[in-house]
Design a protein around this motif. Structure first.
Motif, PDB file in Angstrom:
ATOM      1  N   ALA A 118       0.829  -1.206   0.000  1.00  0.00           N
ATOM      2  CA  ALA A 118       0.000   0.000   0.000  1.00  0.00           C
ATOM      3  C   ALA A 118       0.865   1.257   0.000  1.00  0.00           C
ATOM      4  O   ALA A 118       0.553   2.240  -0.691  1.00  0.00           O
ATOM      5  N   MET A 119       1.963   1.236   0.750  1.00  0.00           N
ATOM      6  CA  MET A 119       2.837   2.398   0.804  1.00  0.00           C
ATOM      7  C   MET A 119       3.552   2.595  -0.537  1.00  0.00           C
ATOM      8  O   MET A 119       3.633   3.723  -1.055  1.00  0.00           O
ATOM      9  N   ALA A 120       4.051   1.509  -1.110  1.00  0.00           N
ATOM     10  CA  ALA A 120       4.728   1.602  -2.400  1.00  0.00           C
ATOM     11  C   ALA A 120       3.767   2.063  -3.493  1.00  0.00           C
ATOM     12  O   ALA A 120       4.134   2.858  -4.366  1.00  0.00           O
ATOM     13  N   SER A 121       2.540   1.572  -3.440  1.00  0.00           N
ATOM     14  CA  SER A 121       1.533   1.958  -4.427  1.00  0.00           C
ATOM     15  C   SER A 121       1.224   3.449  -4.325  1.00  0.00           C
ATOM     16  O   SER A 121       1.064   4.134  -5.352  1.00  0.00           O
ATOM     17  N   PHE A 122       1.139   3.966  -3.101  1.00  0.00           N
ATOM     18  CA  PHE A 122       0.867   5.387  -2.924  1.00  0.00           C
ATOM     19  C   PHE A 122       1.999   6.231  -3.502  1.00  0.00           C
ATOM     20  O   PHE A 122       1.759   7.207  -4.227  1.00  0.00           O
ATOM     21  N   VAL A 123       3.232   5.863  -3.189  1.00  0.00           N
ATOM     22  CA  VAL A 123       4.383   6.610  -3.707  1.00  0.00           C
ATOM     23  C   VAL A 123       4.390   6.573  -5.233  1.00  0.00           C
ATOM     24  O   VAL A 123       4.580   7.599  -5.896  1.00  0.00           O
ATOM     25  N   ARG A 124       4.167   5.388  -5.792  1.00  0.00           N
ATOM     26  CA  ARG A 124       4.162   5.246  -7.253  1.00  0.00           C
ATOM     27  C   ARG A 124       3.085   6.128  -7.887  1.00  0.00           C
ATOM     28  O   ARG A 124       3.313   6.765  -8.917  1.00  0.00           O
ATOM     29  N   SER A 125       1.933   6.218  -7.266  1.00  0.00           N
ATOM     30  CA  SER A 125       0.828   6.991  -7.835  1.00  0.00           C
ATOM     31  C   SER A 125       1.090   8.498  -7.815  1.00  0.00           C
ATOM     32  O   SER A 125       0.442   9.249  -8.542  1.00  0.00           O
ATOM     33  N   GLN A 126       2.043   8.936  -6.979  1.00  0.00           N
ATOM     34  CA  GLN A 126       2.311  10.367  -6.831  1.00  0.00           C
ATOM     35  C   GLN A 126       3.496  10.859  -7.648  1.00  0.00           C
ATOM     36  O   GLN A 126       3.732  12.063  -7.737  1.00  0.00           O
ATOM     37  N   VAL A 127       4.243   9.938  -8.238  1.00  0.00           N
ATOM     38  CA  VAL A 127       5.432  10.324  -8.997  1.00  0.00           C
ATOM     39  C   VAL A 127       5.041  11.009 -10.299  1.00  0.00           C
ATOM     40  O   VAL A 127       4.131  10.569 -10.999  1.00  0.00           O
ATOM     41  N   LYS A 128       5.769  12.093 -10.637  1.00  0.00           N
ATOM     42  CA  LYS A 128       5.547  12.825 -11.883  1.00  0.00           C
ATOM     43  C   LYS A 128       6.825  12.809 -12.722  1.00  0.00           C
ATOM     44  O   LYS A 128       7.928  12.854 -12.176  1.00  0.00           O
ATOM     45  N   GLY A 129       6.683  12.783 -14.037  1.00  0.00           N
ATOM     46  CA  GLY A 129       7.812  12.995 -14.927  1.00  0.00           C
ATOM     47  C   GLY A 129       8.601  11.760 -15.300  1.00  0.00           C
ATOM     48  O   GLY A 129       8.339  10.654 -14.824  1.00  0.00           O
ATOM     49  N   SER A 130       9.613  11.962 -16.144  1.00  0.00           N
ATOM     50  CA  SER A 130      10.400  10.856 -16.695  1.00  0.00           C
ATOM     51  C   SER A 130      11.760  10.696 -16.044  1.00  0.00           C
ATOM     52  O   SER A 130      12.488   9.749 -16.336  1.00  0.00           O
ATOM     53  N   THR A 131      12.142  11.634 -15.167  1.00  0.00           N
ATOM     54  CA  THR A 131      13.411  11.521 -14.443  1.00  0.00           C
ATOM     55  C   THR A 131      13.119  11.544 -12.950  1.00  0.00           C
ATOM     56  O   THR A 131      12.605  12.533 -12.422  1.00  0.00           O
ATOM     57  N   VAL A 132      13.424  10.450 -12.289  1.00  0.00           N
ATOM     58  CA  VAL A 132      13.083  10.287 -10.867  1.00  0.00           C
ATOM     59  C   VAL A 132      14.331   9.908 -10.091  1.00  0.00           C
ATOM     60  O   VAL A 132      15.092   9.027 -10.516  1.00  0.00           O
ATOM     61  N   MET A 133      14.556  10.565  -8.963  1.00  0.00           N
ATOM     62  CA  MET A 133      15.675  10.207  -8.086  1.00  0.00           C
ATOM     63  C   MET A 133      15.133   9.582  -6.811  1.00  0.00           C
ATOM     64  O   MET A 133      14.208  10.103  -6.184  1.00  0.00           O
ATOM     65  N   ASP A 134      15.722   8.454  -6.436  1.00  0.00           N
ATOM     66  CA  ASP A 134      15.367   7.733  -5.211  1.00  0.00           C
ATOM     67  C   ASP A 134      16.513   7.912  -4.232  1.00  0.00           C
ATOM     68  O   ASP A 134      17.508   7.192  -4.279  1.00  0.00           O
ATOM     69  N   LEU A 135      16.374   8.910  -3.341  1.00  0.00           N
ATOM     70  CA  LEU A 135      17.410   9.184  -2.343  1.00  0.00           C
ATOM     71  C   LEU A 135      17.246   8.256  -1.140  1.00  0.00           C
ATOM     72  O   LEU A 135      16.126   7.980  -0.720  1.00  0.00           O
ATOM     73  N   TYR A 136      18.377   7.814  -0.585  1.00  0.00           N
ATOM     74  CA  TYR A 136      18.353   6.815   0.495  1.00  0.00           C
ATOM     75  C   TYR A 136      17.616   5.572  -0.034  1.00  0.00           C
ATOM     76  O   TYR A 136      16.705   5.051   0.611  1.00  0.00           O
ATOM     77  N   SER A 137      18.042   5.101  -1.170  1.00  0.00           N
ATOM     78  CA  SER A 137      17.290   4.052  -1.883  1.00  0.00           C
ATOM     79  C   SER A 137      17.379   2.681  -1.232  1.00  0.00           C
ATOM     80  O   SER A 137      16.569   1.810  -1.529  1.00  0.00           O
ATOM     81  N   GLY A 138      18.367   2.471  -0.360  1.00  0.00           N
ATOM     82  CA  GLY A 138      18.496   1.154   0.263  1.00  0.00           C
ATOM     83  C   GLY A 138      18.679   0.063  -0.777  1.00  0.00           C
ATOM     84  O   GLY A 138      19.487   0.193  -1.710  1.00  0.00           O
ATOM     85  N   VAL A 139      17.918  -1.001  -0.662  1.00  0.00           N
ATOM     86  CA  VAL A 139      18.034  -2.124  -1.596  1.00  0.00           C
ATOM     87  C   VAL A 139      17.153  -1.917  -2.830  1.00  0.00           C
ATOM     88  O   VAL A 139      16.919  -2.853  -3.590  1.00  0.00           O
ATOM     89  N   GLY A 140      16.657  -0.697  -2.999  1.00  0.00           N
ATOM     90  CA  GLY A 140      15.840  -0.404  -4.177  1.00  0.00           C
ATOM     91  C   GLY A 140      14.370  -0.709  -4.005  1.00  0.00           C
ATOM     92  O   GLY A 140      13.678  -0.999  -4.985  1.00  0.00           O
ATOM     93  N   THR A 141      13.880  -0.603  -2.777  1.00  0.00           N
ATOM     94  CA  THR A 141      12.478  -0.952  -2.518  1.00  0.00           C
ATOM     95  C   THR A 141      11.525  -0.104  -3.355  1.00  0.00           C
ATOM     96  O   THR A 141      10.724  -0.632  -4.131  1.00  0.00           O
ATOM     97  N   PHE A 142      11.595   1.215  -3.215  1.00  0.00           N
ATOM     98  CA  PHE A 142      10.711   2.074  -4.000  1.00  0.00           C
ATOM     99  C   PHE A 142      11.085   2.054  -5.476  1.00  0.00           C
ATOM    100  O   PHE A 142      10.213   2.094  -6.349  1.00  0.00           O
ATOM    101  N   SER A 143      12.388   2.003  -5.760  1.00  0.00           N
ATOM    102  CA  SER A 143      12.830   1.993  -7.157  1.00  0.00           C
ATOM    103  C   SER A 143      12.213   0.845  -7.938  1.00  0.00           C
ATOM    104  O   SER A 143      11.851   0.995  -9.108  1.00  0.00           O
ATOM    105  N   SER A 144      12.075  -0.293  -7.290  1.00  0.00           N
ATOM    106  CA  SER A 144      11.486  -1.449  -7.968  1.00  0.00           C
ATOM    107  C   SER A 144      10.070  -1.153  -8.432  1.00  0.00           C
ATOM    108  O   SER A 144       9.657  -1.555  -9.526  1.00  0.00           O
ATOM    109  N   PHE A 145       9.323  -0.427  -7.638  1.00  0.00           N
ATOM    110  CA  PHE A 145       7.937  -0.098  -7.974  1.00  0.00           C
ATOM    111  C   PHE A 145       7.852   1.070  -8.963  1.00  0.00           C
ATOM    112  O   PHE A 145       6.840   1.229  -9.643  1.00  0.00           O
ATOM    113  N   LEU A 146       8.908   1.886  -9.025  1.00  0.00           N
ATOM    114  CA  LEU A 146       8.876   3.077  -9.870  1.00  0.00           C
ATOM    115  C   LEU A 146       9.460   2.847 -11.260  1.00  0.00           C
ATOM    116  O   LEU A 146       9.259   3.654 -12.164  1.00  0.00           O
ATOM    117  N   ALA A 147      10.220   1.757 -11.408  1.00  0.00           N
ATOM    118  CA  ALA A 147      10.868   1.485 -12.694  1.00  0.00           C
ATOM    119  C   ALA A 147       9.833   1.212 -13.776  1.00  0.00           C
ATOM    120  O   ALA A 147       8.905   0.423 -13.589  1.00  0.00           O
TER     121      ALA A 147
END
Length: 385
Positions: free
Chosen positions: A232-261
């Motif tokens: 649910a948290m990843a889905s919310f973040v993904r739904s709010q992202v805008k644009g074609s260039t996205v930076m994932d700061l403090y990305s860790g193991v790529g948790t959010f990045s996996s959902f945003l790719a």
């Protein structure tokens, strides 16, 4: 001394004011309760106390489910009905945003608080081990003494099974005793994480699938401990992202990045921890990974970023980071926080750079504790006119 408790505040204590207007924080009290208290500590601007007698109990007070509650330092709110914990935590967040960040409730959209099961949800834990006594448990409340435990009701079944058998945790603790990580500490700390098929201890890598996304994870790196709410948290973040260039700061193991790719999107992950980076590359092969100081990236690349996702540790962002993000002309910032006090401080810094809070969503990832996870969506005013 008899007092009436007004509300719960960060840390899980009840709050009220004394006749002198001094703040009083009461351990073990709930909103609306009339309690007899004993003062434990008194400072110039506040005092701390604990409940001696409950004279008038809250209707939301329940009998704690765990026999270690009040002794073990892991849980704060087992005496509060699980069904009201999400709303109480949301109020804590709103108060911190206004009191510290100057952000008024009427100025943004408050999304519905997300919650799931109140028990048996936690799949990541740090056990404390006394190897000589073969005791495993957690640190006591307000002390560094060990509370040996046989079962923890907030842990998933796999971790309680591991705890009951003891041998594997004890073997892991003995191995750590002879490493740099285990030296100089009173108890050996053994990290554990539950994958889909195996339990990782320390640096053992296991896999877990979250909402169709496979992750390689070890117990020594950060990964959300409540996988029931993570989708649910990843889905919310993904739904709010805008644009074609996205930076994932403090990305860790790529948790959010996996959902945003996604195809056509440039995804830049910034992470310094080597263990996390190695796993992030396995989890999201398309990632553009940057491991140096993000200020150096900004000087080298000089490219605009449409959305920045930040998910910092409890201490929040470095002081100059909001202005650096603004220099990238980021239209949107999505701030995921595990501490609404440092969050509120950082939002004030973003406001100075022209960012306005658009929406806030609270996730009750840690039932039976006061901790909350919060996602805040901000837009930069000058770019959205």
């Amino acid at each position: 001394m008899q007092v009436t408790v007004e509300k719960l505040v960060q840390g899980g204590s009840g709050f009220t004011r004394l006749d002198t207007n001094k703040s009083l924080f009461v351990d073990g009290a709930l909103p609306g309760e009339v309690v007899e208290v004993s003062i434990d500590e008194e400072k110039k601007g506040y005092a701390k106390a604990h409940v001696v007698t409950i004279l008038q109990a809250s209707g939301d007070r329940v009998t704690p489910a765990c026999p270690y509650f009040g002794v073990c330092g892991g849980c704060d709110l087992q005496h509060l009905d699980s069904s009201v914990q999400p709303s109480i935590k949301c109020q804590m967040v709103l108060e911190n945003l206004q009191r510290i960040g100057g952000i008024k409730r009427e100025d943004f959209l408050l999304e519905e608080t997300a919650f799931d099961r109140p028990w048996a949800y936690r799949s990541r834990v740090r056990f404390h081990v006394d190897v000589a006594k073969r005791q495993i448990g957690f640190l006591a409340k307000k002390s560094n003494d060990l509370v040996p435990i046989e079962q923890c009701p907030i842990l998933v079944d796999s971790l309680n099974e591991l705890l009951a058998k003891k041998d594997r945790i004890l073997a892991g603790a003995r191995a750590l005793m002879f490493s740099t990580r285990g030296k100089g500490t009173r108890y050996v700390e053994v990290n554990a994480f539950v994958g889909d098929k195996d339990v990782s201890l320390s640096d053992e890598v296991v896999t877990t699938v979250v909402d169709g996304h496979r992750f390689f994870v070890s117990a020594n790196v950060f990964f959300q401990g409540n996988q029931f709410l993570l989708p649910a948290m990843a889905s919310f973040v993904r739904s709010q992202v805008k644009g074609s260039t996205v930076m994932d700061l403090y990305s860790g193991v790529g948790t959010f990045s996996s959902f945003l790719a996604e195809e056509g999107r440039l995804l830049i992950a910034v992470e310094r921890q080597k263990e996390c980076l190695a796993l992030a590359k396995r989890n999201v092969p398309s990632l553009e990974v940057y491991s140096d100081d993000v200020q150096l990236w900004a000087r080298k690349q000089k490219r605009p970023v449409d959305t920045v996702v930040v998910d910092p540790p409890r201490t929040g962002l470095e002081e100059g980071l909001p202005s650096l993000i603004a220099s990238w002309k980021a239209q949107r910032v999505i701030y995921v926080s595990c501490d609404s006090v440092t969050l509120a401080r950082d939002l004030q810094r973003f406001a100075q750079q022209g960012y306005t809070v658009r929406s806030v969503k609270v996730f009750d990832l840690y039932p039976q504790t006061f901790h909350q996870e919060v996602a805040v969506v901000m837009d930069r005013e000058e770019l959205t006119l």
